[in-house]
Design an enzyme around this catalytic site. Sequence first.
Site, PDB file in Angstrom:
ATOM      1  N   PHE A 147      -8.126   0.744  -1.309  1.00  0.00           N
ATOM      2  CA  PHE A 147      -8.893  -0.376  -1.860  1.00  0.00           C
ATOM      3  C   PHE A 147      -8.162  -1.074  -3.007  1.00  0.00           C
ATOM      4  O   PHE A 147      -8.768  -1.850  -3.744  1.00  0.00           O
ATOM      5  CB  PHE A 147     -10.264   0.109  -2.341  1.00  0.00           C
ATOM      6  CG  PHE A 147     -11.109   0.718  -1.244  1.00  0.00           C
ATOM      7  CD1 PHE A 147     -11.786  -0.098  -0.352  1.00  0.00           C
ATOM      8  CD2 PHE A 147     -11.201   2.093  -1.087  1.00  0.00           C
ATOM      9  CE1 PHE A 147     -12.562   0.453   0.670  1.00  0.00           C
ATOM     10  CE2 PHE A 147     -11.958   2.654  -0.067  1.00  0.00           C
ATOM     11  CZ  PHE A 147     -12.647   1.823   0.811  1.00  0.00           C
ATOM     12  N   VAL A 196       0.828  -1.202   0.000  1.00  0.00           N
ATOM     13  CA  VAL A 196       0.000   0.000   0.000  1.00  0.00           C
ATOM     14  C   VAL A 196       0.865   1.256   0.000  1.00  0.00           C
ATOM     15  O   VAL A 196       0.672   2.167  -0.807  1.00  0.00           O
ATOM     16  CB  VAL A 196      -0.954  -0.031   1.223  1.00  0.00           C
ATOM     17  CG1 VAL A 196      -1.642   1.303   1.423  1.00  0.00           C
ATOM     18  CG2 VAL A 196      -1.989  -1.134   1.046  1.00  0.00           C
ATOM     19  N   CYS A 205      -5.038  -9.927   2.244  1.00  0.00           N
ATOM     20  CA  CYS A 205      -6.114  -9.068   2.771  1.00  0.00           C
ATOM     21  C   CYS A 205      -7.350  -9.822   3.249  1.00  0.00           C
ATOM     22  O   CYS A 205      -7.702  -9.726   4.420  1.00  0.00           O
ATOM     23  CB  CYS A 205      -6.513  -8.045   1.722  1.00  0.00           C
ATOM     24  SG  CYS A 205      -5.239  -6.837   1.442  1.00  0.00           S
ATOM     25  N   PHE A 263     -16.641 -10.907  -8.761  1.00  0.00           N
ATOM     26  CA  PHE A 263     -16.461 -11.707  -7.540  1.00  0.00           C
ATOM     27  C   PHE A 263     -17.504 -12.812  -7.403  1.00  0.00           C
ATOM     28  O   PHE A 263     -17.964 -13.131  -6.315  1.00  0.00           O
ATOM     29  CB  PHE A 263     -16.412 -10.801  -6.287  1.00  0.00           C
ATOM     30  CG  PHE A 263     -15.055 -10.185  -6.134  1.00  0.00           C
ATOM     31  CD1 PHE A 263     -14.630  -9.197  -6.994  1.00  0.00           C
ATOM     32  CD2 PHE A 263     -14.164 -10.649  -5.184  1.00  0.00           C
ATOM     33  CE1 PHE A 263     -13.354  -8.669  -6.911  1.00  0.00           C
ATOM     34  CE2 PHE A 263     -12.886 -10.127  -5.091  1.00  0.00           C
ATOM     35  CZ  PHE A 263     -12.486  -9.126  -5.958  1.00  0.00           C
ATOM     36  N   ARG A 297      -5.968  -3.479  -5.461  1.00  0.00           N
ATOM     37  CA  ARG A 297      -5.770  -4.932  -5.539  1.00  0.00           C
ATOM     38  C   ARG A 297      -4.375  -5.218  -6.056  1.00  0.00           C
ATOM     39  O   ARG A 297      -3.872  -4.485  -6.922  1.00  0.00           O
ATOM     40  CB  ARG A 297      -6.764  -5.548  -6.542  1.00  0.00           C
ATOM     41  CG  ARG A 297      -8.196  -5.506  -6.105  1.00  0.00           C
ATOM     42  CD  ARG A 297      -9.119  -5.712  -7.287  1.00  0.00           C
ATOM     43  NE  ARG A 297      -8.937  -4.650  -8.294  1.00  0.00           N
ATOM     44  CZ  ARG A 297      -9.477  -4.660  -9.511  1.00  0.00           C
ATOM     45  NH1 ARG A 297     -10.203  -5.662  -9.897  1.00  0.00           N
ATOM     46  NH2 ARG A 297      -9.269  -3.646 -10.345  1.00  0.00           N
ATOM     47  N   LYS A 340      -7.102 -12.106   6.424  1.00  0.00           N
ATOM     48  CA  LYS A 340      -6.723 -11.305   7.593  1.00  0.00           C
ATOM     49  C   LYS A 340      -7.828 -10.302   7.952  1.00  0.00           C
ATOM     50  O   LYS A 340      -8.174 -10.132   9.114  1.00  0.00           O
ATOM     51  CB  LYS A 340      -5.419 -10.575   7.251  1.00  0.00           C
ATOM     52  CG  LYS A 340      -4.980  -9.509   8.214  1.00  0.00           C
ATOM     53  CD  LYS A 340      -3.579  -9.037   7.893  1.00  0.00           C
ATOM     54  CE  LYS A 340      -3.459  -7.735   7.197  1.00  0.00           C
ATOM     55  NZ  LYS A 340      -3.803  -6.507   7.733  1.00  0.00           N
ATOM     56  N   THR A 370      -5.080  -0.965   6.808  1.00  0.00           N
ATOM     57  CA  THR A 370      -6.402  -1.405   7.289  1.00  0.00           C
ATOM     58  C   THR A 370      -6.308  -1.594   8.792  1.00  0.00           C
ATOM     59  O   THR A 370      -5.535  -2.425   9.267  1.00  0.00           O
ATOM     60  CB  THR A 370      -6.810  -2.721   6.605  1.00  0.00           C
ATOM     61  OG1 THR A 370      -6.834  -2.483   5.212  1.00  0.00           O
ATOM     62  CG2 THR A 370      -8.177  -3.184   7.059  1.00  0.00           C
TER      63      THR A 370
HETATM   64  C1  UDX Z   1      -8.427  -7.387  -2.071  1.00  0.00           C
HETATM   65  C2  UDX Z   1      -9.496  -6.339  -2.406  1.00  0.00           C
HETATM   66  O1  UDX Z   1     -10.073  -6.651  -3.693  1.00  0.00           O
HETATM   67  C3  UDX Z   1      -8.901  -4.938  -2.392  1.00  0.00           C
HETATM   68  O2  UDX Z   1      -9.919  -3.972  -2.608  1.00  0.00           O
HETATM   69  C4  UDX Z   1      -8.228  -4.688  -1.041  1.00  0.00           C
HETATM   70  O3  UDX Z   1      -7.611  -3.407  -1.012  1.00  0.00           O
HETATM   71  C5  UDX Z   1      -7.210  -5.773  -0.748  1.00  0.00           C
HETATM   72  O4  UDX Z   1      -7.833  -7.078  -0.830  1.00  0.00           O
HETATM   73  P1  UDX Z   1      -6.417  -8.594  -3.388  1.00  0.00           P
HETATM   74  O5  UDX Z   1      -6.169  -9.356  -2.136  1.00  0.00           O
HETATM   75  O6  UDX Z   1      -5.270  -7.977  -4.098  1.00  0.00           O
HETATM   76  O7  UDX Z   1      -7.450  -7.384  -3.125  1.00  0.00           O
HETATM   77  O8  UDX Z   1      -7.103  -9.606  -4.420  1.00  0.00           O
HETATM   78  P2  UDX Z   1      -8.536  -9.855  -5.074  1.00  0.00           P
HETATM   79  O9  UDX Z   1      -8.431  -9.665  -6.528  1.00  0.00           O
HETATM   80  O10 UDX Z   1      -9.603  -9.122  -4.392  1.00  0.00           O
HETATM   81  O11 UDX Z   1      -8.705 -11.442  -4.812  1.00  0.00           O
HETATM   82  C6  UDX Z   1      -8.683 -11.982  -3.483  1.00  0.00           C
HETATM   83  C7  UDX Z   1      -8.877 -13.474  -3.497  1.00  0.00           C
HETATM   84  O12 UDX Z   1     -10.202 -13.818  -3.878  1.00  0.00           O
HETATM   85  C8  UDX Z   1      -7.968 -14.230  -4.464  1.00  0.00           C
HETATM   86  O13 UDX Z   1      -7.514 -15.407  -3.832  1.00  0.00           O
HETATM   87  C9  UDX Z   1      -8.866 -14.580  -5.629  1.00  0.00           C
HETATM   88  O14 UDX Z   1      -8.463 -15.743  -6.309  1.00  0.00           O
HETATM   89  C10 UDX Z   1     -10.181 -14.804  -4.904  1.00  0.00           C
HETATM   90  N1  UDX Z   1     -11.369 -14.607  -5.757  1.00  0.00           N
HETATM   91  C11 UDX Z   1     -11.648 -13.383  -6.266  1.00  0.00           C
HETATM   92  C12 UDX Z   1     -12.213 -15.688  -6.015  1.00  0.00           C
HETATM   93  O15 UDX Z   1     -11.986 -16.823  -5.551  1.00  0.00           O
HETATM   94  N2  UDX Z   1     -13.325 -15.473  -6.790  1.00  0.00           N
HETATM   95  C13 UDX Z   1     -13.632 -14.255  -7.307  1.00  0.00           C
HETATM   96  O16 UDX Z   1     -14.664 -14.148  -7.986  1.00  0.00           O
HETATM   97  C14 UDX Z   1     -12.765 -13.172  -7.037  1.00  0.00           C
END
Ligand code: UDX
Length: 435
Positions: free
Chosen positions: A152, A11, A264, A253, A154, A267, A121
């Site tokens: 926020f 971040v 993230c 998602f 990613r 945790k 966070t």
């Molecule tokens: C997340 C939030 O999206 C972000 O806004 C925040 O600031 C930090 O946490 P990040 O951890 O980088 O970001 O990844 P993200 O793309 O959100 O995916 C998180 C997890 O969810 C991954 O393991 C991904 O594979 C999983 N995921 C995501 C799914 O299993 N299915 C989905 O449809 C989307």
Amino acid sequence: MKITIVGTGYVGLVTGTCFAEIGHEVLCVDNDTSKIEMLRRFEMPIYEKDLPELVKKNVHEKRLQFSTCIEEGNRFSEVIFVAVGTPPGYKGEANMSYVENVGRRVAETMDSYRLLVEKSTVPINTGEQLKRTISKYLSSDIDFDIASNPEFLREGTAIEDALNPDRIVVGIESVRAAELLRKIYAPIIERSGCEFLEMNIASAELTKHASNSFLAMKISFINAVSRICELAGADIQQVAHGMGLDKRISPNFLNAGVGYGGSCFPKDVDAFVHIADQYGYSFELLKEVQRINQSQREHFMQKLQRELWVTQDKTIAILGLAFKPGTDDIRQAPSLYFVPQLLEAKAKLKLWDPIAKAKFDEIHPTLNYYDTPIECATDADIVLILTDWPEIKSMDLDRLKSVMKCPAIIDGRNLFDPKEMKNKKISYYSIGRTH
Ligand code: UDX
């Protein structure tokens, strides 16, 4: 404007670099000397697309610099963003010692107004706690403000997310703090057209927890539905598509898989459950989100056991070690859950990941890593797909079939069409789809 960022993790480093990119003069501070030395040599402590080029450009154009000295950071700017780590403790509560330490050290060397902005966070009462800490360690009666400005972004799309956010949330207590933050973000608001939302500090802190937990809940919801799909003979991708076209739900998602990972969601959901508990509310919904996430991994393991019958001495090719594509981050990645169990079961493991290999190798240095998915799958009894890397999706399936001992895939990311696999006579098991 001049801005100090304390903490050069994901971040802090991305935020600092993006602030420099939009024209501010930024000093990034970290007490990890080796990290700062790396950054000064333009070596990135994290993998993030476009970040090295952007750091280099802004250092050369004299808008970005690095230091190990927090006092220097305190002198550099009246606005200090706190982006240090808040690692989880034993019960899932966030460890606030790094944040507290920054507050204390800023207070001890402050000689005029400062605005301290929480970017990490943090639990809901952090603004209050920081205010008390600063007042306690201030040597004279100096005016200061605390603000919350949750991030926020990613991993994998961090620069794009930081420069073109959906919204900017700031928790403030004074007009002065609001004006400073609005001025800092003015170029981003102008280019992205996003809303700048002002609220009180607790609301801003809560917005971050609620957003991340909601997204995790969406993933666990679709994963739970995927289990019913398997039992009822339905197809989760068709169901998710049908749901996602409803604008109130949205298609994002809704990808079923082996459960969420990363630094993230696990945790932050844990921390939110803990915070809610502290306020006397037992957040059963989020506890179930956690349980579903865990059970999704166990269910995947059962699919493997069903297919192999005996795991001992079987050659298993694992494609994808990172928690998601576009990053080398393996924190809470499914790979870290499966590899130790398969080693325990005496399987022979072959591993592939285009970027996360080095990080995984630090934990499992004796394992065998391969350069391409096909090399990795050669002579394997089964292939496990754990990350949705494009290189896996674009594999030549005929070639894959020809190099494997027996062509079988368990796909934790639903990358392939089950009908195509059937036609190619590859045993194929995925998530929430009947085969
Ligand atoms: C997340 C939030 O999206 C972000 O806004 C925040 O600031 C930090 O946490 P990040 O951890 O980088 O970001 O990844 P993200 O793309 O959100 O995916 C998180 C997890 O969810 C991954 O393991 C991904 O594979 C999983 N995921 C995501 C799914 O299993 N299915 C989905 O449809 C989307």
